[in-house]
Design a protein around this motif. Structure first.
Motif, PDB file in Angstrom:
ATOM      1  N   PRO A  75      -4.934   2.120 -13.346  1.00 24.63           N
ATOM      2  CA  PRO A  75      -4.490   1.101 -12.386  1.00 24.63           C
ATOM      3  C   PRO A  75      -3.071   1.375 -11.896  1.00 24.63           C
ATOM      4  O   PRO A  75      -2.183   1.742 -12.677  1.00 24.63           O
ATOM      5  N   VAL A  76      -2.867   1.203 -10.605  1.00 25.49           N
ATOM      6  CA  VAL A  76      -1.575   1.463  -9.980  1.00 25.49           C
ATOM      7  C   VAL A  76      -0.784   0.162  -9.889  1.00 25.49           C
ATOM      8  O   VAL A  76      -1.303  -0.875  -9.474  1.00 25.49           O
ATOM      9  N   MET A  77       0.499   0.233 -10.266  1.00 21.59           N
ATOM     10  CA  MET A  77       1.380  -0.937 -10.261  1.00 21.59           C
ATOM     11  C   MET A  77       2.609  -0.615  -9.419  1.00 21.59           C
ATOM     12  O   MET A  77       3.412   0.232  -9.801  1.00 21.59           O
ATOM     13  N   ILE A 116       7.365   4.205   3.197  1.00 18.82           N
ATOM     14  CA  ILE A 116       6.151   3.399   3.232  1.00 18.82           C
ATOM     15  C   ILE A 116       5.240   3.841   2.094  1.00 18.82           C
ATOM     16  O   ILE A 116       4.737   4.969   2.082  1.00 18.82           O
ATOM     17  N   VAL A 117       5.060   2.960   1.128  1.00 18.56           N
ATOM     18  CA  VAL A 117       4.246   3.246  -0.051  1.00 18.56           C
ATOM     19  C   VAL A 117       3.059   2.281  -0.049  1.00 18.56           C
ATOM     20  O   VAL A 117       3.243   1.062   0.032  1.00 18.56           O
ATOM     21  N   ASP A 118       1.866   2.835  -0.135  1.00 16.82           N
ATOM     22  CA  ASP A 118       0.661   2.004  -0.181  1.00 16.82           C
ATOM     23  C   ASP A 118       0.687   1.162  -1.456  1.00 16.82           C
ATOM     24  O   ASP A 118       0.741   1.697  -2.563  1.00 16.82           O
ATOM     25  N   GLU A 119       0.662  -0.150  -1.297  1.00 20.57           N
ATOM     26  CA  GLU A 119       0.803  -1.039  -2.446  1.00 20.57           C
ATOM     27  C   GLU A 119      -0.335  -0.875  -3.440  1.00 20.57           C
ATOM     28  O   GLU A 119      -0.138  -1.019  -4.652  1.00 20.57           O
ATOM     29  N   LYS A 120      -1.521  -0.549  -2.954  1.00 23.15           N
ATOM     30  CA  LYS A 120      -2.677  -0.447  -3.840  1.00 23.15           C
ATOM     31  C   LYS A 120      -2.786   0.914  -4.523  1.00 23.15           C
ATOM     32  O   LYS A 120      -3.190   1.000  -5.684  1.00 23.15           O
ATOM     33  N   THR A 121      -2.435   1.983  -3.799  1.00 25.10           N
ATOM     34  CA  THR A 121      -2.627   3.328  -4.346  1.00 25.10           C
ATOM     35  C   THR A 121      -1.341   3.985  -4.820  1.00 25.10           C
ATOM     36  O   THR A 121      -1.382   4.964  -5.570  1.00 25.10           O
ATOM     37  N   GLY A 122      -0.176   3.484  -4.366  1.00 28.07           N
ATOM     38  CA  GLY A 122       1.091   4.114  -4.705  1.00 28.07           C
ATOM     39  C   GLY A 122       1.375   5.386  -3.939  1.00 28.07           C
ATOM     40  O   GLY A 122       2.354   6.084  -4.225  1.00 28.07           O
ATOM     41  N   ILE A 123       0.562   5.722  -2.949  1.00 27.26           N
ATOM     42  CA  ILE A 123       0.745   6.945  -2.180  1.00 27.26           C
ATOM     43  C   ILE A 123       1.834   6.732  -1.135  1.00 27.26           C
ATOM     44  O   ILE A 123       1.853   5.739  -0.416  1.00 27.26           O
ATOM     45  N   VAL A 124       2.757   7.685  -1.056  1.00 27.99           N
ATOM     46  CA  VAL A 124       3.816   7.636  -0.044  1.00 27.99           C
ATOM     47  C   VAL A 124       3.242   8.169   1.257  1.00 27.99           C
ATOM     48  O   VAL A 124       2.745   9.292   1.316  1.00 27.99           O
ATOM     49  N   ARG A 125       3.326   7.376   2.328  1.00 25.67           N
ATOM     50  CA  ARG A 125       2.682   7.721   3.589  1.00 25.67           C
ATOM     51  C   ARG A 125       3.595   8.465   4.555  1.00 25.67           C
ATOM     52  O   ARG A 125       3.089   9.023   5.536  1.00 25.67           O
ATOM     53  N   ASN A 126       4.875   8.493   4.312  1.00 28.38           N
ATOM     54  CA  ASN A 126       5.783   9.105   5.296  1.00 28.38           C
ATOM     55  C   ASN A 126       6.858   9.953   4.635  1.00 28.38           C
ATOM     56  O   ASN A 126       8.045   9.811   4.917  1.00 28.38           O
ATOM     57  N   ASN A 127       6.440  10.856   3.770  1.00 29.74           N
ATOM     58  CA  ASN A 127       7.404  11.690   3.045  1.00 29.74           C
ATOM     59  C   ASN A 127       7.764  12.946   3.844  1.00 29.74           C
ATOM     60  O   ASN A 127       7.659  14.080   3.381  1.00 29.74           O
TER      61      ASN A 127
END
Length: 768
Positions: free
Chosen positions: A133-135, A670-681
């Motif tokens: 689970p991602v937090m 911008i970090v996806d709250e559900k997945t924790g993936i950074v969208r604009n690195n």
């Protein structure tokens, strides 16, 4: 006079002509290159790694996984060592991991003959993960059933509370009570030079690291901790550095570079992060969730305020709780005549690792404080500038938390001078009672900031002066020049104290832990304040040695002689030149009976930490339909004590203002709250202002004299970026009537708030 003059930077020509050598300009025969295998998920366990295909690629020399690394946990924060074990930084990092804690965490590393081969091989390493689970938020990370990122009982890293006076009693008796919830976001440093270092082993089997770092001496200690080696087995060299802004106040890739050369027989190995990796795997600014409360009486006198801070440190501690802890220590001087309550909680999450960034917690808490000041003024129906004028610090006030006396305070004069320069009354009157789609607003905000880390940290600095035969002087300091101009100011200090022209000073800008004496590094706006006593003492000693040699040469008593503009003269007849300093140096070197090279070296500690002050005034226009903010005029005013080099000081302020505007209006990871993936690195999708995006930047200095300082000066490096954000927010509130308590104030954020306020109709098919 050297101090107070805008001397040209000592490194200016080397940098603009390309002669300055940065880490990536330096190379060695047989250099190998390393590339990480990074996690595409934000939280999980590695269940399988297959390196077979990668090892078959020609040019690949080694691949290491988490199974191959030392078992030591080590800290990465750039803090000076403490004899008190309770003050040690949290050691929660390994070189590689099988428990991925954020997007881009390193699980393996490839070493190859060239960068392209290393990159290709890293792509061939096969990794399978068991996702967890991602937090990304406090609610998720601190939930009772949250998976633990670092063992223990919860994902709480640390919390503490401070109090000066009785804020709760003040709240209960308040005429005006302001409450609010404020949020500041995650951004990245975006220094021009990326994260880069290489390491090799010398003829004595010691590990030598060449790195773009703000903290070479701390890197030496942490690498020793990471590899289980004596600190003296490590040598760190810092060449010219292309910016850091706090990111390089962490120990980043130096332990990995050291490990790789150590394991591969001492060959040089380079570890360099590309820009995308800098976003994911170096450091960011902590996001803060802040609950605030403020009490004001009916006459506009502040009675109390309290701040309750939730600080998100991401996957690893890094500087951890010290960021949230430091915030209140820096702002407590600003409005000192009140009761103050502060609670801070820092927690782990699956965001990229947060660490030090210019301002070190102060921008976040100042945003909340200065928003509440404007809200209190609105409730009282008074000018927010007048509320600040009534309550800011005066000389002789005491800090409500540590009870230290404020010995110099120019914030009142900053506000009064700013009111005049900015034409506050006229501009504010022109912005009242507006309607229509295009509206103007003005805003103001204040700041206070400390000049080093004492007494939380040990403040030690060093300086060495060596006079050449021709009378020129070489200056070595442990303090690291990272672009801020400190080497130039140190040369001015030495020239002023000795009595020689600035042009005779030559500063060695390379720090080498084998050669330059100990200094923790470049952070906390400490360099000019903490190094000044060492430079002054060393310069005073060298001056005394020059006069002693001159007294021998002239058969005159030392007390009868002086040094002015590089010449030894009679104290009471300064127009009569006895010798040049060059003559004295030649005598010291070559007289058969008396002398020796004229050298002075000092290492000393600082035990004072005065506050600097400042404020921002801004006039802006808001295009409501376009959700666009245009800054018409912005000015910063600063009390940093005596200004040592006006042009360099102005450059520091302009740079800080630009960063503050970027933090407020442009930048956001911008970090996806559900997945924790950074969208604009990357620098295409991560928007920070260029020179064309910034308005004209104005600044002025209110010079006070700080009696605890070697040259009357105080901090300046970080303060300029702190106050633009709340000033801009307050101006937008005045222009639109929309009170926005979270950053950033980008067009998409303004759109959301304007729709909620009824200024705009919601548009279909939008995701904001």
């Amino acid at each position: 006079m050297s101090l107070g003059t805008s001397h040209k930077r000592v490194d200016a020509e080397a940098k603009v002509t390309g002669r300055a050598r940065y880490t990536d300009d330096l190379t060695m025969p047989g250099m190998r290159y390393a590339k990480y295998v990074r996690s595409p998920i934000a939280h999980g366990l590695v269940t399988r790694i297959d390196t077979e295909k990668a090892l078959q690629l020609p040019g690949v020399e080694a691949i290491f996984t988490y199974q191959d690394i030392p078992s030591y946990l080590f800290p990465t924060a750039g803090h000076a060592w403490s004899l008190d074990a309770n003050k040690h930084d949290v050691a929660d990092k390994q070189l590689l991991t099988n428990h991925v804690r954020h997007h881009g965490d390193g699980v393996a590393i490839v070493v190859a003959c060239d960068p392209l081969t290393a990159e290709k091989a890293a792509m061939l390493v096969e990794v399978e993960y068991q996702e967890l689970p991602v937090m990304t938020t406090a609610a998720a990370a601190l939930a009772a059933d949250a998976p633990l990122l670092h063992g223990g009982e919860s994902n709480l890293l640390k919390q503490h509370a401070l109090q000066g006076g009785d804020p709760e009693a003040a709240f209960a008796a308040a005429d005006i009570l302001v409450t609010g919830n404020y949020y500041t976001h995650v951004v990245q440093h975006c220094h021009l030079e990326g994260v880069t270092s290489y390491a090799y082993m010398d003829q004595m089997d010691r590990i030598v690291i060449v790195s773009s770092t703000q903290i070479p001496h701390i890197v030496r200690r942490v690498v020793g901790q990471a590899l289980g080696l004596p600190w003296s087995a490590i040598r760190v060299i810092k060449p010219y550095i292309g910016g850091g802004f706090g990111n390089k106040q962490d120990v980043l890739e130096e332990p990995m570079a050291a490990f790789l050369t150590w394991k591969l027989g001492g060959i040089p190995v380079k570890v360099e992060l590309n820009r995308e990796e800098c976003f994911l795997a170096s450091r960011t600014r902590h996001s803060f969730d802040i609950s605030g409360k403020m009490a004001v009486d009916q006459h506009g006198v502040l009675q109390a305020y309290s701040l309750d801070v939730l600080s998100n440190t991401g996957g690893y501690a890094s500087h951890g709780h010290s960021i949230a802890s430091a915030g209140v220590n820096k702002i407590a001087y600003l409005y000192p005549r009140l009761a103050l309550g502060y609670k801070a909680t820092t927690f782990y999450s699956n965001l990229p690792n947060a660490g030090a960034m210019r301002g070190y917690g102060a921008p976040q808490v100042t945003f909340a404080l200065e928003c509440m000041i404007d809200e209190a003024a609105a409730k009282l129906g008074i000018d927010p500038l007048e509320l600040r004028i009534k309550n800011v610090a005066r000389q002789g006030d005491t800090n409500p938390l540590n009870h230290k006396e404020i010995k110099s305070a120019g914030i009142l004069e900053c506000l009064l001078r700013g009111k005049e320069l900015f034409e506050w009354d006229a501009r504010r009157s022109a912005c009242l009672n507006q309607t229509g789609p295009i509206r103007r607003g003005v805003g103001v905000a204040c700041l206070s900031y400390s000049s080093n880390t004492y007494p939380v940290g040990v403040e030690i600095a060093s300086a060495r002066l060596l006079m050449n035969q021709d009378g020129t002087i070489i200056l070595h300091v442990g303090a690291t020049e990272i672009g801020q101009g400190s080497d130039t100011v140190f040369a001015q200090m030495a020239a002023e104290t000795i009595g020689v022209p600035f042009s005779t000073l030559h500063v060695n800008s390379t720090q080498d832990t084998d050669i330059t004496a100990f200094d923790p590094g470049a952070f906390a706006s400490r360099q000019s304040y903490v190094t000044a006593p060492a430079v002054r003492q060393a310069a005073t000693e060298l001056r005394a040695k020059i006069l002693k040699q001159a007294a021998y040469m002239s058969s005159q008593p030392e007390w009868a002689l002086d040094i002015i503009d590089g010449n030894v003269v009679f104290s009471e007849m300064p127009e009569k030149v006895l010798f040049s300093v060059q003559d004295v140096s030649m005598s010291a070197h070559y007289d058969q009976e008396v002398g020796g090279q004229l050298i002075a070296e000092v290492s000393c500690k600082t035990r004072s930490n005065p506050p600097a002050f400042g404020c921002t005034f801004v006039d802006l226009t808001v295009d409501i339909p376009l959700c666009k903010v245009t800054i018409n005029k912005i000015i910063n005013l600063h009390d940093s004590g005596q200004v040592l080099n006006p042009q360099l000081a102005e450059g520091q302020v302009h740079g800080g203002m630009g960063m503050g505007i970027g933090w407020t209006l442009f930048e956001e990871m911008i970090v996806d709250e559900k997945t924790g993936i950074v969208r604009n690195n990357n620098l295409l999708d991560y928007k920070f202002p260029t020179i064309l995006d910034l308005p004209d930047l104005d600044c002025e200095f209110i010079e006070t004299y700080e009696p605890q300082s070697a040259y009357g000066h105080k901090a300046l490096g970080e303060p300029p970026l702190i106050s633009p954000a709340p000033a801009i927010r307050n101006a937008i509130w005045m222009a639109t009537g929309v009170k926005i308590d979270d950053l950033p104030l980008t067009p998409k954020a303004l759109y959301r708030h304007f729709v909620q306020a009824g200024l705009l109709e919601p548009q279909e098919n939008n995701n904001v």
